[in-house]
Design an enzyme around this catalytic site. Structure first.
Site, PDB file in Angstrom:
ATOM      1  N   ASP A  97     -47.962   8.140   7.178  1.00  0.00           N
ATOM      2  CA  ASP A  97     -49.039   8.251   6.207  1.00  0.00           C
ATOM      3  C   ASP A  97     -49.346   6.880   5.615  1.00  0.00           C
ATOM      4  O   ASP A  97     -49.233   5.865   6.305  1.00  0.00           O
ATOM      5  CB  ASP A  97     -48.617   9.253   5.124  1.00  0.00           C
ATOM      6  CG  ASP A  97     -49.787  10.023   4.546  1.00  0.00           C
ATOM      7  OD1 ASP A  97     -50.622   9.394   3.868  1.00  0.00           O
ATOM      8  OD2 ASP A  97     -49.878  11.248   4.750  1.00  0.00           O
ATOM      9  N   HIS A 131     -51.680   8.610  -1.136  1.00  0.00           N
ATOM     10  CA  HIS A 131     -51.689   9.802  -0.287  1.00  0.00           C
ATOM     11  C   HIS A 131     -50.293  10.165   0.203  1.00  0.00           C
ATOM     12  O   HIS A 131     -49.831  11.307   0.056  1.00  0.00           O
ATOM     13  CB  HIS A 131     -52.627   9.546   0.894  1.00  0.00           C
ATOM     14  CG  HIS A 131     -52.950  10.751   1.706  1.00  0.00           C
ATOM     15  ND1 HIS A 131     -52.151  11.210   2.721  1.00  0.00           N
ATOM     16  CD2 HIS A 131     -54.010  11.600   1.660  1.00  0.00           C
ATOM     17  CE1 HIS A 131     -52.695  12.286   3.265  1.00  0.00           C
ATOM     18  NE2 HIS A 131     -53.827  12.540   2.649  1.00  0.00           N
ATOM     19  N   SER A 295     -54.439  17.892   4.180  1.00  0.00           N
ATOM     20  CA  SER A 295     -53.321  16.944   4.050  1.00  0.00           C
ATOM     21  C   SER A 295     -52.198  17.516   3.210  1.00  0.00           C
ATOM     22  O   SER A 295     -51.017  17.267   3.475  1.00  0.00           O
ATOM     23  CB  SER A 295     -53.794  15.652   3.375  1.00  0.00           C
ATOM     24  OG  SER A 295     -54.348  14.755   4.293  1.00  0.00           O
TER      25      SER A 295
END
Length: 426
Positions: A97, A131, A295
């Site tokens: 990620d 994220h 996600s």
């Protein structure tokens, strides 16, 4: 937020909508330009205290709201019920990620030294987008006094592999991401560094041979692979990878009402769904924020896989995947192409139930020809074949015994009526 269907989504590797900035009108109303390389499949929603920038990042992330109550996914899944059974202890989940910031108090001591494919020499702990830190926290954030949020598998070790730092700024993607070839290298690196589960909250909208081979490499080595199904439902559901590859658990998103999130893609690559709207998570440095996207549905499934790999270590990755799908709760349209796959993730059922049939999408991935079969996998298949042969032999003998008993039941009474007697042993 979505892209226009007229954009060449299937011809390029593009994002499925990012996180890390508030989803205001400027973001929601303007489509982002396609960007090469894998990028996170999440969208920001809202949040609370200010988040410090990760070391070396150009600018701080957006402010977020304070956490006032347990988030709805925790109320749904009640992770405290699972704690006496399993926490994911001893299991490693690779988060490929934007990096994972180990400075967050709830991730302290849970983030291993990983790798950085954006900036060579890094250990994966820099997160300029927020994220990857959010994804990792959904899996492994530790409970803390006075904090409503916690991860589903807080005993899990996180192996960070940094491949992107993209964010959405004024409706456009901004920031670097690696090539598809480097993404494939990230997958292989995680497998070679003992990952038990891969969380891939990223989407590529093109079938790349290197990525396909890397996913096959992971599956053949008994690694559970979980991937986001993408957020471009309004743009015609372009086929998302790695979620669409054989052997991968593709995860769509639902809201608190249990309905599929409007952005969550539909297609045969969706194996099941999990919370993906208004999801609370840790932000880099400290504090928490809320976001939406497939996600953030994927790490709930990856965390469940970690719980299973601890609680039932004898299960193969394929069996873990099968159990997760087989124990999903029913959902409207499940199994009929409605974007729910087999249904809604249920971690408690996955861990505690002993049954479970074959998943609706049971698939195998074949690596490219230069990937040799893993010796352990070959031995495992041989053991299964031997066990199957034995089972067939036992079944055959048992059938013969039953047939003989039935014959005697018919013949002996008839013989008695005819005054038959057994031969005199003398």
């Amino acid at each position: 937020m979505s892209r226009s269907p007229a954009r060449p989504l299937l011809a390029a590797l593009t994002t499925a909508l990012l996180t890390a900035v508030p989803a205001g009108p400027a973001v929601a109303d303007h489509p982002a330009e396609p960007t090469p390389g894998p990028v996170p499949a999440g969208r920001s929603a809202s949040a609370s205290t200010f988040v410090r920038a990760a070391p070396g990042c150009a600018s701080p992330l957006a402010p977020v709201r304070p956490v006032s109550a347990p988030p709805w996914p925790q109320q749904r899944y009640a992770p405290e019920r699972l704690t006496p059974l399993a926490t994911g202890a001893g299991v490693t989940v690779a988060v490929i990620d934007s990096g994972v910031d180990r400075r967050h108090p709830q991730l302290a001591g849970r983030v291993l030294d990983g790798t950085d494919l954006l900036d060579p020499g890094g250990d994966g702990s820099r997160d300029c987008a927020g994220h990857g830190t959010g994804v990792a926290s959904i899996i492994a954030a530790a409970p803390r006094d006075g904090v409503a949020f916690r991860g589903l598998a807080p005993g899990t070790r996180i192996l960070p592999v940094r491949v992107s730092e993209q964010q959405v700024v004024e409706g456009r993607e901004s920031g670097r991401t690696v090539s598809a070839e480097d993404f494939a290298r990230a997958v292989r690196w995680a497998v070679d560094h003992d990952a038990d589960v891969l969380n891939l909250s990223v989407v590529l909208y093109a079938d790349d041979p290197a990525v396909r081979a890397a996913i096959g490499y992971a599956v053949d080595r008994d690694v559970v692979v979980v991937a986001a199904a993408g957020n471009l439902h309004d743009a015609g559901d372009p086929r998302p990878y790695p979620a669409a590859y054989d052997g991968v658990l593709g995860v769509g998103a639902i809201g608190a009402d249990g309905a599929r999130a409007q952005f969550s893609q539909t297609g045969p690559y969706v194996d099941l769904v999990a919370p993906g709207s208004d999801v609370l998570m840790a932000a880099p440095g400290q504090g928490h924020h809320r976001a939406e996207g497939t996600s953030y549905a994927a790490p709930f499934v990856a965390a469940t896989a970690a719980l299973l790999r601890q609680y039932r270590p004898e299960l193969t990755a394929a069996q873990v995947t099968q159990r997760i799908v087989a124990t999903a709760d029913p959902a409207p349209g499940a199994g009929r192409g409605g974007g729910y796959g087999a249904g809604v993730l249920n971690p408690y059922r996955a861990v505690t139930e002993t049954g479970g049939g074959a998943p609706e999408r049971a698939r195998q991935v074949a690596a490219l020809a230069d990937d040799r079969a893993d010796p352990g996998l070959v031995a495992q298949r041989a053991r299964r074949a031997t066990a199957q042969d034995r089972a067939l032999l036992v079944a055959g003998v048992s059938g013969a015994v039953v047939a003989l008993a039935a014959l005697l039941a018919l013949v002996v009474p008839g013989g008695a009526r005819r005054r038959w007697k057994p031969a005199d042993p003398a």
